[in-house]
Motif scaffolding. Structure first.
Motif, mmCIF file in Angstrom:
data_model
loop_
_atom_site.group_PDB
_atom_site.id
_atom_site.type_symbol
_atom_site.label_atom_id
_atom_site.label_comp_id
_atom_site.label_asym_id
_atom_site.label_seq_id
_atom_site.Cartn_x
_atom_site.Cartn_y
_atom_site.Cartn_z
ATOM 1 N N ALA A 125 0.854 -1.187 0.000
ATOM 2 C CA ALA A 125 0.000 0.000 0.000
ATOM 3 C C ALA A 125 0.888 1.234 0.000
ATOM 4 N N VAL A 126 0.332 2.350 -0.485
ATOM 5 C CA VAL A 126 1.070 3.616 -0.493
ATOM 6 C C VAL A 126 0.066 4.756 -0.342
ATOM 7 N N ALA A 127 0.457 5.761 0.446
ATOM 8 C CA ALA A 127 -0.419 6.918 0.649
ATOM 9 C C ALA A 127 0.431 8.098 1.105
ATOM 10 N N ALA A 128 -0.079 9.311 0.848
ATOM 11 C CA ALA A 128 0.636 10.523 1.230
ATOM 12 C C ALA A 128 0.701 10.650 2.746
ATOM 13 N N LEU A 129 1.863 11.080 3.228
ATOM 14 C CA LEU A 129 2.053 11.366 4.655
ATOM 15 C C LEU A 129 2.965 12.570 4.773
ATOM 16 N N GLY A 130 2.452 13.669 5.338
ATOM 17 C CA GLY A 130 3.239 14.883 5.456
ATOM 18 C C GLY A 130 3.714 15.355 4.096
ATOM 19 N N ASP A 131 5.020 15.628 3.969
ATOM 20 C CA ASP A 131 5.574 16.086 2.700
ATOM 21 C C ASP A 131 6.186 14.939 1.898
ATOM 22 N N GLY A 132 5.723 13.727 2.164
ATOM 23 C CA GLY A 132 6.208 12.567 1.429
ATOM 24 C C GLY A 132 5.112 11.535 1.283
ATOM 25 N N HIS A 133 5.516 10.278 1.144
ATOM 26 C CA HIS A 133 4.521 9.207 1.076
ATOM 27 C C HIS A 133 5.034 7.985 1.824
ATOM 28 N N LEU A 134 4.100 7.236 2.381
ATOM 29 C CA LEU A 134 4.414 6.066 3.182
ATOM 30 C C LEU A 134 4.132 4.808 2.365
ATOM 31 N N VAL A 135 5.118 3.916 2.297
ATOM 32 C CA VAL A 135 4.945 2.630 1.632
ATOM 33 C C VAL A 135 4.842 1.555 2.704
ATOM 34 N N VAL A 136 3.712 0.867 2.715
ATOM 35 C CA VAL A 136 3.433 -0.179 3.702
ATOM 36 C C VAL A 136 3.836 -1.530 3.133
ATOM 37 N N SER A 137 4.429 -2.385 3.966
ATOM 38 C CA SER A 137 4.803 -3.741 3.577
ATOM 39 C C SER A 137 3.912 -4.739 4.296
ATOM 40 N N ASP A 138 3.523 -5.811 3.602
ATOM 41 C CA ASP A 138 2.609 -6.764 4.246
ATOM 42 C C ASP A 138 3.320 -7.778 5.130
ATOM 43 N N ASP A 139 4.665 -7.802 5.095
ATOM 44 C CA ASP A 139 5.390 -8.799 5.887
ATOM 45 C C ASP A 139 6.311 -8.161 6.922
ATOM 46 N N ALA A 140 5.948 -6.963 7.401
ATOM 47 C CA ALA A 140 6.806 -6.247 8.344
ATOM 48 C C ALA A 140 5.958 -5.425 9.308
ATOM 49 N N THR A 141 6.568 -5.076 10.442
ATOM 50 C CA THR A 141 5.906 -4.208 11.412
ATOM 51 C C THR A 141 6.215 -2.738 11.149
#
Length: 305
Positions: free
Chosen positions: A24-40
């Motif tokens: 998954a990916v979505a905007a966060l602050g002045d950047g973007h956050l990439v989420v991984s399905d196999d990590a905390t």
């Protein structure tokens, strides 16, 4: 509708460590956050850097999960990131797939003094309600995308079309969902509504299933889809094709193939709108390469509508 691949790069943290299994990916602050399905942890890309952001506490002492280490059954399987607003401030809602009891947590990520902080809640009762609304057994639930539609959270179930289980969605009242997450109300106050199935067709003889969804300014939705020949909702299979689908109301009105990357099918798991108007949209897409040792891809796509 047609799709053009503009650019693609491997995703790595500043120390060179690969960003694995991007989901998954979505905007966060002045950047973007990439989420991984196999990590905390997730990866926060901003100002030319890529730093680690904790979403969840360790699970049985583990931060990364894979089949080879015997920890796959523990993974939180965070598959969805949706930008929301909480108490007047922007935030990210990150949600597990629900495909096992270990995968039923939500995280709310907010910036505090320019640093991401996550609130975590077990949402098992909500997953049970969603499965009932979709009329699927809890063992085959696999929620992989969400977006806001007129202020409502529309949550998408990937399904397993090859086994006769189509993709689908339900609507959740966003304010009620965030209230449950923050402990301000109970799960009984959150009722899924408007269950809708989607037929995205097949590719190479395998059913296409929704992996993420974003909303366009005009009200249509764009969904990434994969034709993955999986035996069940928890195990990977060969991805024989991928596509982008346009959804208008409750109907799929167009499906087009996604371009290959390095001669291979790309399994897009996350989408983010960078720019959009009535004629075209530029999307940021992240891909899961189903290899715990490999860096995920980030691709920019131009979609002519």
């Amino acid at each position: 509708m047609d799709v053009e691949l503009l650019s693609a790069d491997r995703l790595r943290f500043d120390d060179g460590t690969p960003v694995r299994a991007a989901s998954a990916v979505a905007a966060l602050g002045d950047g973007h956050l990439v989420v991984s399905d196999d990590a905390t942890h997730a990866a926060w890309f901003r100002r030319g850097t890529a730093t680690s952001v904790r979403l969840l506490p360790p699970v049985a002492g583990h931060e990364l999960f894979d089949e080879a280490s015997g920890t796959k059954q523990l993974k939180p399987d965070l598959e969805t990131a949706c930008r929301v607003e909480v108490d007047g401030s922007p935030a990210l809602l990150v949600m597990g797939s629900g495909s096992s009891p270990a995968r039923m947590r939500w995280c709310l990520v907010r910036l505090e003094d320019d640093r991401p902080a996550s609130v975590v809640a077990d949402m098992a009762d909500t997953y049970a309600s969603v499965a009932a609304a979709l009329d699927v057994h809890a063992d085959v639930l696999n929620l992989e995308g969400a977006c806001l539609v007129d202020g409502t959270l529309r949550w998408f179930h990937r399904g397993l079309p090859s086994a006769g289980l189509p993709s689908g969605s339900v609507d959740l009242d966003l304010a009620a969902a965030l209230s449950v997450l923050l402990g301000r109300s109970g799960a009984a106050d959150l009722t899924p509504t408007r269950p809708v199935p989607y037929d995205l067709g097949t590719a190479e003889g395998v059913g296409l299933a929704v992996t993420d969804v974003v909303a366009l300014p005009g009200g249509d939705l764009l969904a990434s889809a994969a034709a993955e020949d999986s035996p069940n909702v928890r195990d990977d299979g060969p991805v024989v094709a991928s596509a982008l689908a346009r959804i208008r109301g409750d109907r799929v009105v167009d499906v087009v193939p996604l371009p290959e990357l390095d001669g291979s099918v790309i399994k897009v798991e996350g989408l983010m709108v960078l720019e959009a108007d009535e004629e075209q949209a530029t999307l940021l897409a992240v891909t899961d390469v189903d290899d715990p040792d490999a860096a995920s891809w980030e691709a920019r796509l131009r979609v002519r509508l």
